[in-house]
Design a protein around this motif. Structure first.
Motif, PDB file in Angstrom:
ATOM      1  N   GLN A  65      13.104  96.781  32.560  1.00 46.35           N
ATOM      2  CA  GLN A  65      11.606  96.740  33.300  1.00 46.35           C
ATOM      3  C   GLN A  65      10.551  96.797  32.481  1.00 46.35           C
ATOM      4  OE1 GLN A  65      13.369  99.731  36.387  1.00 46.35           O
ATOM      5  NE2 GLN A  65      11.744  98.866  37.315  1.00 46.35           N
ATOM      6  N   THR A  69       7.964  93.710  32.327  1.00 46.91           N
ATOM      7  CA  THR A  69       6.427  93.908  32.609  1.00 46.91           C
ATOM      8  C   THR A  69       5.502  93.121  31.784  1.00 46.91           C
ATOM      9  OG1 THR A  69       6.860  96.136  33.528  1.00 46.91           O
ATOM     10  CG2 THR A  69       4.680  95.497  32.750  1.00 46.91           C
ATOM     11  N   LEU A  73       3.247  89.676  32.727  1.00 45.96           N
ATOM     12  CA  LEU A  73       1.731  89.909  32.150  1.00 45.96           C
ATOM     13  C   LEU A  73       1.538  88.644  31.563  1.00 45.96           C
ATOM     14  CD1 LEU A  73       1.514  93.686  31.311  1.00 45.96           C
ATOM     15  CD2 LEU A  73       0.394  92.479  32.960  1.00 45.96           C
ATOM     16  N   PRO A 138      -0.555  95.337  38.569  1.00 50.78           N
ATOM     17  CA  PRO A 138       0.665  95.544  37.962  1.00 50.78           C
ATOM     18  C   PRO A 138       1.843  94.666  38.313  1.00 50.78           C
ATOM     19  CG  PRO A 138      -0.550  97.500  38.760  1.00 50.78           C
ATOM     20  CD  PRO A 138      -1.282  96.221  39.361  1.00 50.78           C
ATOM     21  N   PRO A 139       2.518  94.048  37.778  1.00 46.07           N
ATOM     22  CA  PRO A 139       3.796  93.020  38.113  1.00 46.07           C
ATOM     23  C   PRO A 139       4.480  94.239  38.992  1.00 46.07           C
ATOM     24  CG  PRO A 139       3.310  92.982  35.673  1.00 46.07           C
ATOM     25  CD  PRO A 139       2.681  94.132  36.300  1.00 46.07           C
ATOM     26  N   ALA A 142       6.959  96.455  37.192  1.00 45.79           N
ATOM     27  CA  ALA A 142       6.406  97.538  36.251  1.00 45.79           C
ATOM     28  C   ALA A 142       6.922  99.031  36.892  1.00 45.79           C
ATOM     29  CB  ALA A 142       4.873  97.587  36.407  1.00 45.79           C
ATOM     30  N   VAL A 208      -1.704  99.238  35.229  1.00 46.44           N
ATOM     31  CA  VAL A 208      -0.618  99.044  34.306  1.00 46.44           C
ATOM     32  C   VAL A 208      -1.040  99.131  32.936  1.00 46.44           C
ATOM     33  CG1 VAL A 208      -1.268  96.509  33.910  1.00 46.44           C
ATOM     34  CG2 VAL A 208       1.180  97.240  33.464  1.00 46.44           C
ATOM     35  N   TRP A 230       6.126  96.667  23.830  1.00 43.87           N
ATOM     36  CA  TRP A 230       5.949  96.916  25.004  1.00 43.87           C
ATOM     37  C   TRP A 230       7.030  98.010  25.938  1.00 43.87           C
ATOM     38  CZ3 TRP A 230       1.523  95.745  28.053  1.00 43.87           C
ATOM     39  CH2 TRP A 230       0.598  94.987  27.217  1.00 43.87           C
ATOM     40  N   ARG A 234       3.834 101.330  31.336  1.00 44.82           N
ATOM     41  CA  ARG A 234       4.088 101.906  32.686  1.00 44.82           C
ATOM     42  C   ARG A 234       3.138 101.574  33.495  1.00 44.82           C
ATOM     43  NH1 ARG A 234       8.279 102.069  30.196  1.00 44.82           N
ATOM     44  NH2 ARG A 234       9.757 104.045  30.132  1.00 44.82           N
TER      45      ARG A 234
END
Length: 318
Positions: A65, A69, A73, A138-139, A142, A208, A230, A234
Protein backbone atom coordinates in the motif's frame (compact mmCIF):
# COMPACT_ATOMS: atom_id res chain seq x y z
CA UNK A 1 22.75 -1.64 5.27
CA UNK A 2 26.34 -2.74 4.75
CA UNK A 3 25.72 -6.47 5.09
CA UNK A 4 23.76 -8.76 2.83
CA UNK A 5 20.42 -9.99 4.19
CA UNK A 6 20.45 -13.28 6.07
CA UNK A 7 18.87 -16.19 4.27
CA UNK A 8 18.82 -14.56 0.84
CA UNK A 9 21.24 -15.03 -2.07
CA UNK A 10 21.79 -13.18 -5.31
CA UNK A 11 20.22 -16.16 -7.07
CA UNK A 12 17.04 -15.59 -5.05
CA UNK A 13 16.95 -11.98 -6.21
CA UNK A 14 17.55 -13.03 -9.83
CA UNK A 15 14.66 -15.50 -9.63
CA UNK A 16 12.41 -12.84 -8.13
CA UNK A 17 13.24 -10.38 -10.91
CA UNK A 18 12.48 -13.02 -13.53
CA UNK A 19 9.27 -14.26 -11.93
CA UNK A 20 7.86 -10.86 -11.07
CA UNK A 21 9.11 -8.50 -13.77
CA UNK A 22 10.33 -10.81 -16.55
CA UNK A 23 13.82 -9.36 -16.18
CA UNK A 24 16.91 -11.36 -17.15
CA UNK A 25 19.87 -9.84 -15.30
CA UNK A 26 23.27 -10.25 -16.92
CA UNK A 27 24.90 -8.45 -13.99
CA UNK A 28 23.81 -7.94 -10.38
CA UNK A 29 25.77 -5.71 -7.98
CA UNK A 30 25.00 -5.52 -4.26
CA UNK A 31 25.09 -1.91 -3.04
CA UNK A 32 25.93 -1.46 0.67
CA UNK A 33 23.93 1.76 0.99
CA UNK A 34 20.84 3.09 2.73
CA UNK A 35 19.05 1.96 5.85
CA UNK A 36 16.08 -0.30 6.37
CA UNK A 37 16.49 -2.22 3.11
CA UNK A 38 18.99 -3.99 0.87
CA UNK A 39 19.79 -2.81 -2.64
CA UNK A 40 21.20 -4.10 -5.93
CA UNK A 41 22.01 -2.47 -9.25
CA UNK A 42 20.70 -4.64 -12.08
CA UNK A 43 21.89 -4.68 -15.71
CA UNK A 44 19.25 -6.47 -17.75
CA UNK A 45 19.90 -8.47 -20.90
CA UNK A 46 17.69 -5.97 -22.73
CA UNK A 47 20.15 -3.18 -21.97
CA UNK A 48 18.06 -1.48 -19.26
CA UNK A 49 19.28 -0.73 -15.75
CA UNK A 50 17.21 -1.20 -12.61
CA UNK A 51 17.45 -0.68 -8.87
CA UNK A 52 16.20 -3.65 -6.85
CA UNK A 53 15.29 -3.28 -3.17
CA UNK A 54 14.65 -6.07 -0.68
CA UNK A 55 12.76 -5.24 2.51
CA UNK A 56 12.83 -7.48 5.54
CA UNK A 57 9.12 -7.30 5.94
CA UNK A 58 6.68 -7.71 8.78
CA UNK A 59 3.59 -6.92 6.70
CA UNK A 60 3.56 -7.29 2.91
CA UNK A 61 0.10 -5.69 2.41
CA UNK A 62 1.25 -2.57 4.29
CA UNK A 63 4.42 -2.32 2.19
CA UNK A 64 2.42 -2.77 -1.00
CA UNK A 65 0.00 0.00 0.00
CA UNK A 66 2.78 2.43 0.87
CA UNK A 67 4.73 1.80 -2.33
CA UNK A 68 1.49 1.68 -4.32
CA UNK A 69 0.79 5.17 -3.01
CA UNK A 70 3.98 6.35 -4.72
CA UNK A 71 2.93 4.69 -7.98
CA UNK A 72 -0.48 6.40 -7.79
CA UNK A 73 1.11 9.78 -7.06
CA UNK A 74 3.41 9.40 -10.05
CA UNK A 75 0.42 8.58 -12.27
CA UNK A 76 -1.34 11.66 -10.85
CA UNK A 77 1.41 13.84 -12.30
CA UNK A 78 3.95 14.18 -9.49
CA UNK A 79 7.02 13.57 -11.60
CA UNK A 80 9.37 14.02 -8.65
CA UNK A 81 8.08 10.77 -7.13
CA UNK A 82 10.48 7.92 -7.90
CA UNK A 83 7.96 5.09 -7.76
CA UNK A 84 8.42 1.33 -8.07
CA UNK A 85 7.58 -0.51 -11.26
CA UNK A 86 4.55 -2.78 -10.68
CA UNK A 87 5.19 -6.49 -11.04
CA UNK A 88 3.29 -8.75 -13.44
CA UNK A 89 0.34 -8.83 -11.00
CA UNK A 90 0.24 -5.05 -10.65
CA UNK A 91 1.74 -5.03 -7.15
CA UNK A 92 4.46 -2.65 -5.99
CA UNK A 93 6.28 -5.36 -4.00
CA UNK A 94 6.57 -9.12 -4.33
CA UNK A 95 7.44 -11.77 -1.73
CA UNK A 96 10.78 -13.53 -2.11
CA UNK A 97 10.49 -15.58 1.07
CA UNK A 98 8.58 -15.55 4.34
CA UNK A 99 10.79 -12.65 5.48
CA UNK A 100 11.74 -10.77 2.31
CA UNK A 101 9.91 -8.65 -0.25
CA UNK A 102 11.30 -7.33 -3.55
CA UNK A 103 10.53 -4.08 -5.36
CA UNK A 104 12.03 -2.71 -8.57
CA UNK A 105 12.74 0.87 -9.67
CA UNK A 106 14.30 2.53 -12.70
CA UNK A 107 17.98 3.15 -12.00
CA UNK A 108 18.16 6.95 -12.22
CA UNK A 109 21.56 8.70 -12.34
CA UNK A 110 21.89 11.05 -9.42
CA UNK A 111 23.28 11.63 -5.96
CA UNK A 112 21.47 11.33 -2.64
CA UNK A 113 22.62 13.02 0.55
CA UNK A 114 22.97 11.72 4.09
CA UNK A 115 20.60 11.82 7.02
CA UNK A 116 20.65 15.23 8.65
CA UNK A 117 19.38 18.75 8.05
CA UNK A 118 18.96 20.06 4.54
CA UNK A 119 21.46 22.62 3.31
CA UNK A 120 19.96 26.09 3.24
CA UNK A 121 20.55 26.25 -0.52
CA UNK A 122 18.44 23.11 -1.06
CA UNK A 123 15.71 23.56 1.54
CA UNK A 124 13.36 25.55 -0.69
CA UNK A 125 13.57 22.91 -3.42
CA UNK A 126 12.39 20.26 -0.97
CA UNK A 127 9.72 22.59 0.43
CA UNK A 128 8.33 23.00 -3.09
CA UNK A 129 8.14 19.21 -3.50
CA UNK A 130 6.31 18.84 -0.19
CA UNK A 131 3.86 21.62 -1.03
CA UNK A 132 2.98 19.89 -4.31
CA UNK A 133 2.69 16.56 -2.50
CA UNK A 134 0.48 17.90 0.29
CA UNK A 135 -1.82 19.68 -2.19
CA UNK A 136 -2.48 16.40 -4.02
CA UNK A 137 -5.52 14.37 -3.05
CA UNK A 138 -4.39 11.23 -1.20
CA UNK A 139 -4.71 8.14 -3.41
CA UNK A 140 -7.38 5.70 -2.30
CA UNK A 141 -4.68 3.09 -1.64
CA UNK A 142 -2.87 5.33 0.87
CA UNK A 143 -2.67 4.19 4.49
CA UNK A 144 -3.63 6.52 7.33
CA UNK A 145 -1.12 6.85 10.14
CA UNK A 146 -1.80 6.87 13.85
CA UNK A 147 -0.06 8.76 16.64
CA UNK A 148 1.27 5.73 18.48
CA UNK A 149 4.97 5.10 19.03
CA UNK A 150 6.15 1.93 17.23
CA UNK A 151 8.06 -0.42 19.50
CA UNK A 152 6.95 1.37 22.66
CA UNK A 153 6.04 -1.77 24.59
CA UNK A 154 9.45 -3.34 23.92
CA UNK A 155 11.23 -0.10 24.86
CA UNK A 156 9.35 0.16 28.16
CA UNK A 157 10.04 -3.52 28.86
CA UNK A 158 13.75 -2.89 28.26
CA UNK A 159 13.70 0.11 30.63
CA UNK A 160 12.22 -2.13 33.30
CA UNK A 161 14.97 -4.75 32.77
CA UNK A 162 18.04 -2.60 33.32
CA UNK A 163 19.03 -4.20 36.62
CA UNK A 164 20.03 -7.56 35.10
CA UNK A 165 22.74 -8.19 32.48
CA UNK A 166 21.75 -8.30 28.80
CA UNK A 167 23.42 -11.43 27.48
CA UNK A 168 21.93 -11.66 23.99
CA UNK A 169 25.13 -10.58 22.26
CA UNK A 170 28.35 -8.57 22.50
CA UNK A 171 26.64 -5.16 22.38
CA UNK A 172 23.93 -5.97 24.92
CA UNK A 173 25.80 -4.82 28.01
CA UNK A 174 27.11 -1.56 26.47
CA UNK A 175 23.56 -0.79 25.36
CA UNK A 176 22.18 -1.52 28.83
CA UNK A 177 24.77 0.74 30.44
CA UNK A 178 23.92 3.62 28.09
CA UNK A 179 20.19 3.24 28.70
CA UNK A 180 20.73 2.98 32.46
CA UNK A 181 22.47 6.36 32.48
CA UNK A 182 19.62 7.97 30.57
CA UNK A 183 16.56 6.01 31.75
CA UNK A 184 15.01 8.95 33.62
CA UNK A 185 15.35 11.20 30.58
CA UNK A 186 13.79 8.60 28.28
CA UNK A 187 10.86 8.22 30.66
CA UNK A 188 10.38 12.00 30.61
CA UNK A 189 10.45 11.96 26.82
CA UNK A 190 7.72 9.30 26.78
CA UNK A 191 5.51 11.48 28.99
CA UNK A 192 6.19 14.49 26.74
CA UNK A 193 5.36 12.36 23.71
CA UNK A 194 1.94 11.53 25.17
CA UNK A 195 1.21 15.18 25.96
CA UNK A 196 2.18 16.28 22.45
CA UNK A 197 0.17 13.46 20.83
CA UNK A 198 -2.93 14.71 22.62
CA UNK A 199 -2.49 18.08 20.91
CA UNK A 200 -2.23 16.52 17.43
CA UNK A 201 -5.81 15.31 17.21
CA UNK A 202 -6.83 13.47 14.03
CA UNK A 203 -8.62 15.80 11.60
CA UNK A 204 -9.82 15.75 8.02
CA UNK A 205 -6.98 18.17 7.20
CA UNK A 206 -4.40 15.40 7.09
CA UNK A 207 -2.49 15.05 3.81
CA UNK A 208 -0.49 12.42 1.98
CA UNK A 209 3.04 12.55 3.39
CA UNK A 210 6.36 10.96 2.48
CA UNK A 211 7.38 10.50 6.12
CA UNK A 212 11.17 10.83 5.81
CA UNK A 213 12.07 13.68 3.40
CA UNK A 214 15.62 14.12 4.72
CA UNK A 215 18.60 14.55 2.34
CA UNK A 216 19.19 10.79 2.19
CA UNK A 217 15.81 10.42 0.48
CA UNK A 218 16.28 13.25 -2.00
CA UNK A 219 18.00 12.14 -5.20
CA UNK A 220 19.63 15.07 -7.00
CA UNK A 221 19.47 14.45 -10.76
CA UNK A 222 20.21 16.55 -13.86
CA UNK A 223 16.45 16.98 -14.27
CA UNK A 224 15.83 18.08 -10.69
CA UNK A 225 15.34 16.49 -7.27
CA UNK A 226 13.36 13.29 -6.78
CA UNK A 227 11.86 11.93 -3.58
CA UNK A 228 12.79 8.26 -3.09
CA UNK A 229 12.02 5.49 -0.56
CA UNK A 230 8.25 5.70 -0.20
CA UNK A 231 7.73 2.76 2.17
CA UNK A 232 6.86 5.29 4.90
CA UNK A 233 4.15 7.06 2.85
CA UNK A 234 1.04 7.71 4.97
CA UNK A 235 -1.88 10.10 5.23
CA UNK A 236 -0.88 12.18 8.24
CA UNK A 237 -0.52 15.71 9.60
CA UNK A 238 1.68 17.76 7.23
CA UNK A 239 4.14 18.33 10.08
CA UNK A 240 5.18 14.69 9.69
CA UNK A 241 7.20 15.92 6.70
CA UNK A 242 7.72 19.58 7.53
CA UNK A 243 9.64 19.13 10.78
CA UNK A 244 12.63 17.85 8.80
CA UNK A 245 12.93 21.25 7.08
CA UNK A 246 12.94 23.21 10.32
CA UNK A 247 15.39 23.82 13.16
CA UNK A 248 13.69 20.90 14.96
CA UNK A 249 15.48 18.48 12.60
CA UNK A 250 18.15 16.32 14.22
CA UNK A 251 21.49 18.14 13.89
CA UNK A 252 20.01 21.41 12.61
CA UNK A 253 21.37 24.65 14.07
CA UNK A 254 18.95 26.95 15.90
CA UNK A 255 17.37 29.25 13.34
CA UNK A 256 14.06 31.02 12.78
CA UNK A 257 11.59 29.01 10.70
CA UNK A 258 8.94 31.70 10.28
CA UNK A 259 9.63 32.43 6.61
CA UNK A 260 9.53 28.78 5.56
CA UNK A 261 6.37 28.01 7.50
CA UNK A 262 4.65 31.17 6.25
CA UNK A 263 5.48 30.20 2.67
CA UNK A 264 4.00 26.77 3.26
CA UNK A 265 0.86 28.25 4.85
CA UNK A 266 0.37 30.82 2.09
CA UNK A 267 0.67 28.29 -0.72
CA UNK A 268 -1.38 25.49 0.88
CA UNK A 269 -3.88 27.41 2.98
CA UNK A 270 -2.86 25.34 6.00
CA UNK A 271 -1.36 26.70 9.19
CA UNK A 272 1.53 24.77 10.69
CA UNK A 273 1.29 23.51 14.28
CA UNK A 274 4.40 24.06 16.41
CA UNK A 275 3.32 21.33 18.85
CA UNK A 276 2.98 18.91 15.91
CA UNK A 277 6.51 19.82 14.79
CA UNK A 278 7.75 19.06 18.31
CA UNK A 279 5.71 15.83 18.37
CA UNK A 280 7.36 14.44 15.25
CA UNK A 281 10.86 15.30 16.46
CA UNK A 282 10.13 13.44 19.69
CA UNK A 283 8.52 10.57 17.73
CA UNK A 284 11.64 10.16 15.58
CA UNK A 285 14.09 10.00 18.49
CA UNK A 286 11.98 7.59 20.53
CA UNK A 287 11.23 5.36 17.53
CA UNK A 288 14.96 5.10 16.82
CA UNK A 289 15.66 4.32 20.46
CA UNK A 290 13.08 1.55 20.35
CA UNK A 291 14.57 0.01 17.19
CA UNK A 292 18.19 0.04 18.37
CA UNK A 293 17.31 -1.13 21.87
CA UNK A 294 15.41 -4.12 20.50
CA UNK A 295 18.27 -5.04 18.16
CA UNK A 296 20.85 -4.93 20.95
CA UNK A 297 18.81 -6.43 23.79
CA UNK A 298 17.80 -9.51 21.82
CA UNK A 299 20.17 -12.19 20.42
CA UNK A 300 22.72 -10.78 17.97
CA UNK A 301 26.31 -11.20 16.82
CA UNK A 302 29.18 -8.78 16.32
CA UNK A 303 28.53 -7.36 12.86
CA UNK A 304 29.09 -3.91 11.34
CA UNK A 305 25.33 -3.25 11.28
CA UNK A 306 24.94 -4.07 14.98
CA UNK A 307 27.99 -1.94 15.81
CA UNK A 308 26.22 0.88 13.98
CA UNK A 309 23.11 0.23 16.07
CA UNK A 310 25.11 0.81 19.25
CA UNK A 311 26.60 3.98 17.80
CA UNK A 312 23.20 5.30 16.75
CA UNK A 313 21.69 4.42 20.12
CA UNK A 314 24.40 6.47 21.79
CA UNK A 315 23.84 9.36 19.38
CA UNK A 316 20.11 9.43 20.18
CA UNK A 317 20.95 10.21 23.79
CA UNK A 318 23.66 12.80 23.27
Amino acid sequence: MRERPDGLSDDDVIRGLADGWNLRPRELEFLPVGAGGYHWAVDDEGGERWFATVDVRADLPTLRQALGTATALRKAGLTFVLAPVPDRDGDAARPLSAQHALSVYPLVPGTAGDFGPHAESERNDVLNLLIDLHRTDPPSIALRTDLRLPGREDLETALSALDAPWTGGPYGEPAREILSRHAARITTWLHEFDELAASVAPTTEWVVTHGEPHPGNVLRTPDGPLLIDWDTARVAPPERDLWMLTSAMIGAPPAPDDSLLKTYGHRTGRSVSRPAIAFYRRWWILADLAIYTAELRHPHTATPDRADSLRYLTACLQ
